[in-house]
Design a protein around this motif. Structure first.
Motif, mmCIF file in Angstrom:
data_model
loop_
_atom_site.group_PDB
_atom_site.id
_atom_site.type_symbol
_atom_site.label_atom_id
_atom_site.label_comp_id
_atom_site.label_asym_id
_atom_site.label_seq_id
_atom_site.Cartn_x
_atom_site.Cartn_y
_atom_site.Cartn_z
ATOM 1 N N GLY A 58 24.689 -11.608 -14.696
ATOM 2 C CA GLY A 58 25.390 -10.872 -13.559
ATOM 3 C C GLY A 58 24.526 -10.520 -12.145
ATOM 4 N N LEU A 59 23.027 -10.600 -12.605
ATOM 5 C CA LEU A 59 22.102 -10.194 -11.423
ATOM 6 C C LEU A 59 21.861 -11.330 -11.080
ATOM 7 N N PRO A 60 21.490 -11.525 -9.493
ATOM 8 C CA PRO A 60 20.888 -12.538 -8.880
ATOM 9 C C PRO A 60 19.519 -12.622 -9.100
ATOM 10 N N LYS A 61 18.680 -11.760 -9.345
ATOM 11 C CA LYS A 61 17.186 -11.619 -9.562
ATOM 12 C C LYS A 61 16.774 -11.623 -10.882
ATOM 13 N N ALA A 62 15.607 -12.080 -11.408
ATOM 14 C CA ALA A 62 15.138 -12.090 -12.498
ATOM 15 C C ALA A 62 13.563 -11.407 -12.416
ATOM 16 N N LYS A 63 13.215 -10.600 -13.272
ATOM 17 C CA LYS A 63 11.801 -9.976 -13.104
ATOM 18 C C LYS A 63 10.972 -10.631 -13.831
ATOM 19 N N VAL A 64 9.679 -10.755 -13.322
ATOM 20 C CA VAL A 64 8.503 -11.404 -14.381
ATOM 21 C C VAL A 64 8.033 -10.037 -14.797
ATOM 22 N N LYS A 65 7.914 -9.807 -16.278
ATOM 23 C CA LYS A 65 7.450 -8.921 -16.818
ATOM 24 C C LYS A 65 6.153 -8.846 -17.196
ATOM 25 N N SER A 66 5.513 -10.289 -17.418
ATOM 26 C CA SER A 66 4.185 -10.345 -17.656
ATOM 27 C C SER A 66 3.615 -11.592 -17.363
ATOM 28 N N ARG A 67 2.322 -11.645 -16.994
ATOM 29 C CA ARG A 67 1.817 -13.011 -16.662
ATOM 30 C C ARG A 67 0.584 -13.191 -17.564
ATOM 31 N N ILE A 68 0.691 -14.382 -18.432
ATOM 32 C CA ILE A 68 -0.589 -14.581 -19.296
ATOM 33 C C ILE A 68 -1.338 -15.906 -18.713
ATOM 34 N N ILE A 69 -2.508 -15.845 -18.530
ATOM 35 C CA ILE A 69 -3.309 -16.945 -18.094
ATOM 36 C C ILE A 69 -4.259 -17.492 -19.000
ATOM 37 N N LEU A 70 -4.157 -18.811 -19.586
ATOM 38 C CA LEU A 70 -4.915 -19.137 -20.603
ATOM 39 C C LEU A 70 -5.596 -20.311 -20.300
ATOM 40 N N THR A 71 -6.756 -20.791 -21.141
ATOM 41 C CA THR A 71 -7.391 -22.036 -20.903
ATOM 42 C C THR A 71 -6.610 -23.090 -21.635
ATOM 43 N N PRO A 72 -6.832 -24.279 -21.254
ATOM 44 C CA PRO A 72 -6.076 -25.379 -22.159
ATOM 45 C C PRO A 72 -6.429 -25.327 -23.428
ATOM 46 N N GLU A 73 -7.306 -25.089 -23.916
ATOM 47 C CA GLU A 73 -7.823 -24.906 -25.424
ATOM 48 C C GLU A 73 -7.101 -23.789 -26.150
ATOM 49 N N HIS A 74 -7.051 -22.577 -25.328
ATOM 50 C CA HIS A 74 -6.213 -21.565 -26.012
ATOM 51 C C HIS A 74 -4.825 -21.822 -26.057
ATOM 52 N N ALA A 75 -4.228 -22.461 -24.978
ATOM 53 C CA ALA A 75 -2.844 -22.756 -24.798
ATOM 54 C C ALA A 75 -2.409 -23.554 -26.185
ATOM 55 N N LYS A 76 -3.214 -24.584 -26.424
ATOM 56 C CA LYS A 76 -2.980 -25.576 -27.711
ATOM 57 C C LYS A 76 -3.188 -24.551 -28.676
ATOM 58 N N ARG A 77 -3.954 -23.796 -28.937
ATOM 59 C CA ARG A 77 -4.190 -22.875 -30.171
ATOM 60 C C ARG A 77 -2.716 -22.221 -30.206
ATOM 61 N N LEU A 78 -2.423 -21.374 -29.025
ATOM 62 C CA LEU A 78 -1.229 -20.668 -29.208
ATOM 63 C C LEU A 78 0.140 -21.440 -29.640
ATOM 64 N N VAL A 79 0.063 -22.751 -29.260
ATOM 65 C CA VAL A 79 1.371 -23.532 -29.648
ATOM 66 C C VAL A 79 1.191 -23.747 -31.188
ATOM 67 N N ALA A 80 -0.129 -23.863 -31.891
ATOM 68 C CA ALA A 80 -0.299 -24.231 -33.112
ATOM 69 C C ALA A 80 0.046 -22.702 -33.847
ATOM 70 N N ALA A 81 -0.271 -21.667 -33.367
ATOM 71 C CA ALA A 81 -0.078 -20.395 -34.057
ATOM 72 C C ALA A 81 1.339 -20.090 -33.948
ATOM 73 N N LEU A 82 2.083 -20.528 -32.963
ATOM 74 C CA LEU A 82 3.665 -20.340 -32.812
ATOM 75 C C LEU A 82 4.433 -21.228 -33.815
ATOM 76 N N ASN A 83 3.955 -22.575 -33.884
ATOM 77 C CA ASN A 83 4.625 -23.362 -34.838
ATOM 78 C C ASN A 83 4.419 -23.118 -36.377
#
Length: 117
Positions: A58-83
């Motif tokens: 019901g609200l027209p706006k959404a708020k970014v609550k957090s931004r995380i910046i990762l290297t591609p290697e860390h992004a791939k490790r994050l995906v593996a850890a989540l899986n």
């Protein structure tokens, strides 16, 4: 793999025996966490940017609550850890039900049928 210990200012501190261990501090503010029900991901050749967003019905706006910046290697490790963690969760609690992929995909069913009072 490095051993993780409690921060030094807590009574639960365990001094690492491993010289490569990392002591991680978690402030009370960060420990409370932020609720997000949508993530948007962008990438360049050197980094992945994940914006965690809170979308309210019901609200027209959404708020970014957090931004995380990762290297591609860390992004791939994050995906593996989540899986790995999703597999463990499903073994203990059953399969996670996903939304159908036909039609628009809204987080948490937002944008779907309206509730009745």
């Amino acid at each position: 793999m490095a051993q993780v210990t409690q921060p030094e200012n807590t009574p639960e501190t365990i001094q690492p025996q491993d010289p490569n261990a990392i002591s991680i501090e978690l402030s009370e503010e960060i420990a409370e966490g932020e609720y997000a029900n949508l993530a948007m991901i962008a990438h360049s050749n050197s980094e992945f940017v994940i914006d965690f967003i809170r979308l309210m019905p019901g609200l027209p706006k959404a708020k970014v609550k957090s931004r995380i910046i990762l290297t591609p290697e860390h992004a791939k490790r994050l995906v593996a850890a989540l899986n790995e963690n999703i597999e463990r969760f499903e073994q203990a609690n059953g399969t996670i039900k996903e939304q159908p992929t036909d039609g628009p995909l809204y987080p948490m069913g937002f944008g779907g049928k309206m509730g009745e009072a």
